[in-house]
Structures are given as structure tokens and as C-alpha cells.
Design a protein around this motif. Structure first.
Motif, short mmCIF file in Angstrom:
data_model
loop_
_atom_site.label_atom_id
_atom_site.label_comp_id
_atom_site.label_asym_id
_atom_site.label_seq_id
_atom_site.Cartn_x
_atom_site.Cartn_y
_atom_site.Cartn_z
N LEU A 2 0.82 -1.20 0.00
CA LEU A 2 0.00 0.00 0.00
C LEU A 2 0.86 1.26 0.00
CD1 LEU A 2 -2.85 -0.93 2.50
CD2 LEU A 2 -2.77 -1.25 0.01
N MET A 3 1.99 1.22 0.68
CA MET A 3 2.89 2.37 0.69
C MET A 3 3.45 2.64 -0.70
SD MET A 3 4.75 1.84 4.38
CE MET A 3 5.94 3.14 4.10
N VAL A 4 3.74 1.58 -1.45
CA VAL A 4 4.20 1.75 -2.83
C VAL A 4 3.06 2.35 -3.67
CG1 VAL A 4 4.97 0.52 -4.90
CG2 VAL A 4 5.93 -0.07 -2.68
N MET A 5 1.83 1.86 -3.46
CA MET A 5 0.68 2.42 -4.18
C MET A 5 0.50 3.90 -3.84
SD MET A 5 -2.04 -0.71 -3.81
CE MET A 5 -3.41 0.21 -4.50
N ALA A 6 0.67 4.25 -2.58
CA ALA A 6 0.54 5.65 -2.16
C ALA A 6 1.60 6.51 -2.85
CB ALA A 6 0.66 5.76 -0.65
N GLY A 7 2.81 5.99 -2.99
CA GLY A 7 3.86 6.73 -3.69
C GLY A 7 3.48 7.02 -5.13
N GLY A 32 14.21 9.40 11.36
CA GLY A 32 13.36 10.52 11.74
C GLY A 32 13.00 11.46 10.60
N GLU A 33 13.42 11.14 9.41
CA GLU A 33 13.17 12.01 8.26
C GLU A 33 11.89 11.63 7.53
OE1 GLU A 33 14.97 14.71 7.39
OE2 GLU A 33 16.24 14.34 9.14
N ILE A 34 11.26 12.64 6.90
CA ILE A 34 10.14 12.40 6.01
C ILE A 34 10.70 11.80 4.74
CG2 ILE A 34 8.27 13.45 4.68
CD1 ILE A 34 7.84 13.57 7.73
N SER A 35 10.15 10.68 4.30
CA SER A 35 10.71 9.99 3.15
C SER A 35 9.59 9.34 2.35
CB SER A 35 11.72 8.94 3.63
OG SER A 35 12.45 8.42 2.55
N ARG A 36 9.99 8.60 1.34
CA ARG A 36 9.06 7.83 0.52
C ARG A 36 9.63 6.43 0.37
NH1 ARG A 36 11.32 7.26 -4.40
NH2 ARG A 36 12.94 8.72 -4.94
N VAL A 37 8.77 5.50 -0.02
CA VAL A 37 9.20 4.12 -0.23
C VAL A 37 10.05 4.07 -1.48
CG1 VAL A 37 8.39 1.79 -0.74
CG2 VAL A 37 7.19 3.18 0.93
N ASP A 38 11.13 3.31 -1.43
CA ASP A 38 12.03 3.15 -2.57
C ASP A 38 12.35 1.67 -2.69
OD1 ASP A 38 13.77 3.70 -4.66
OD2 ASP A 38 15.43 4.22 -3.33
N LEU A 39 11.92 1.06 -3.79
CA LEU A 39 12.19 -0.37 -3.99
C LEU A 39 13.67 -0.58 -4.32
CD1 LEU A 39 9.10 -1.31 -6.18
CD2 LEU A 39 9.45 -1.75 -3.75
N CYS A 91 16.88 -3.74 -4.64
CA CYS A 91 17.24 -5.15 -4.73
C CYS A 91 17.77 -5.62 -3.38
CB CYS A 91 18.31 -5.32 -5.81
SG CYS A 91 18.97 -7.00 -5.92
N ASP A 92 17.28 -6.78 -2.92
CA ASP A 92 17.75 -7.27 -1.63
C ASP A 92 19.14 -7.88 -1.69
OD1 ASP A 92 17.10 -9.69 -2.87
OD2 ASP A 92 16.01 -10.49 -1.15
N HIS A 93 19.72 -8.01 -2.88
CA HIS A 93 21.09 -8.53 -3.00
C HIS A 93 22.14 -7.43 -3.08
CE1 HIS A 93 20.14 -12.78 -3.27
NE2 HIS A 93 19.09 -12.42 -3.99
N CYS A 94 21.90 -6.43 -3.95
CA CYS A 94 22.93 -5.42 -4.16
C CYS A 94 22.55 -4.04 -3.64
CB CYS A 94 23.28 -5.32 -5.65
SG CYS A 94 21.97 -4.59 -6.67
N GLY A 95 21.29 -3.82 -3.30
CA GLY A 95 20.86 -2.54 -2.76
C GLY A 95 20.55 -1.48 -3.81
N SER A 96 20.70 -1.80 -5.10
CA SER A 96 20.40 -0.84 -6.16
C SER A 96 18.90 -0.69 -6.33
CB SER A 96 20.99 -1.32 -7.49
OG SER A 96 22.39 -1.35 -7.42
N PRO A 97 18.47 0.46 -6.88
CA PRO A 97 17.04 0.62 -7.15
C PRO A 97 16.52 -0.53 -8.02
CG PRO A 97 18.18 2.69 -7.47
CD PRO A 97 19.24 1.64 -7.27
N HIS A 108 13.16 -1.31 -10.20
CA HIS A 108 11.88 -0.89 -10.76
C HIS A 108 11.56 -1.77 -11.97
CE1 HIS A 108 11.85 2.53 -8.09
NE2 HIS A 108 13.11 2.73 -8.41
N ALA A 109 10.39 -1.60 -12.54
CA ALA A 109 9.93 -2.46 -13.63
C ALA A 109 10.92 -2.49 -14.79
CB ALA A 109 8.56 -1.99 -14.12
#
Length: 156
Positions: free
Chosen positions: A92-97, A119-126, A128-134, A136-137
Motif C-alpha cells: 500500500l505504501m508503494v501504491m501511495a507513492g 526521523g526524516e520524512i521519506s518515501r518508499v524506494d524499492l 534489490c535485496d542482494h545489491c541494494g540498487s534501485p 523498478h519495472a
């Protein structure tokens, strides 16, 4: 109205939609996540009929997404997210983004998210759980997994 049963499809997106694909379900989950845990609170917030809300809550309980807990002797219940439900809130957080980027009005997004860790205002960022790079589709190839059926064109 009869719901389409997506649970048997060899597609994880379809199977997820089988649980939360009805339009009220994500909004009920959102309300439980933000602390509206009682039937009357959720109904008042959404303006949803008692019948539809009862059906949605029963469905979410049946699928282990929310848990029903008694809070007095009448009996009356409150609803809390399970760990399975908390993971759906990530979705849902991804949908909200997406909604914040493409559907917000001039005033901006209706909700902000403060990250507990920094403590910062942020947004969800997908990522990779292996390398940490963004991730996306446009950054992935979709391949058949071990649960794919040969005759199924979708690999959700």
C-alpha cells in the motif's frame, strides 16, 4: 456480486488480488494500519455500509491479514494487523507513492511518512535485496519460477 477466484492462478499478483483485490480491502487495511481498529471507526472513516465492511473484515480475517480481538463482553472486536497484513501495508505504501506522484492535486500528497530509523520524512524506494540498487519495472527481467505452470503466460 460473485467475486472472481484468483487463488488457483499460477501468478503471485493474481493470488494477492484474491486477498485484497476488492476495492474496499486496501482502504480497510490502511485504516487498521493507522490505528482505526474498531468496526465503528472504520465504518465512519470510509462511509462504507455495515454489510460490505463486515464482508471485507471477515475476508481479511479468513486470509490471516487482520486478527479479530475482543475488547469488551458484548462481544465487540477490534482489528489488528498480523505480520502478513503488515507486509501488505508495504504494498500500500508503494501504491501511495504512485498516487502521490501521479494523482496528487496542487496541495501535494495527502500523507507524509516519517521513517523511524532516521526521523526524516521519506518515501518508499524499492531496492534489490542482494545489491541494494534501485529495482523498478525497467530494471528487471521476468522469468518463470519454480511454481510456474508451462501453459500459463503470466508469471506474476
Amino acid at each position: 456480486m460473485q467475486r472472481t477466484d484468483f487463488s488457483a492462478m499460477a501468478c503471485s499478483i493474481a493470488r494477492t488480488l484474491d486477498v485484497i483485490g476488492e476495492p474496499w480491502s486496501p482502504l480497510v487495511l490502511r485504516d487498521v494500519w493507522v490505528g482505526l481498529s474498531r468496526f465503528e471507526q472504520i465504518q465512519a472513516d470510509l462511509g462504507i455500509s455495515r454489510k460490505v465492511l463486515t464482508e471485507r473484515l471477515n475476508h481479511l480475517v479468513e486470509h490471516g491479514v487482520v486478527e479479530r480481538r475482543p475488547y469488551d463482553r458484548r462481544p465487540r472486536y477490534e482489528y489488528v494487523l498480523t505480520s502478513k497484513g503488515a507486509e501488505l501495508v508495504d504494498l500500500l505504501m508503494v501504491m501511495a507513492g504512485w498516487g502521490d506522484r501521479w494523482r496528487a492535486d496542487e496541495a501535494g500528497p495527502p500523507t507524509l511518512y516519517r521513517h523511524h530509523a532516521c526521523g526524516e520524512i521519506s518515501r518508499v524506494d524499492l531496492r534489490c535485496d542482494h545489491c541494494g540498487s534501485p529495482m523498478h519495472a525497467t530494471d528487471v527481467d521476468v522469468l518463470p519460477g519454480p511454481g510456474a505452470r508451462r501453459s500459463s503466460p503470466g508469471t506474476g
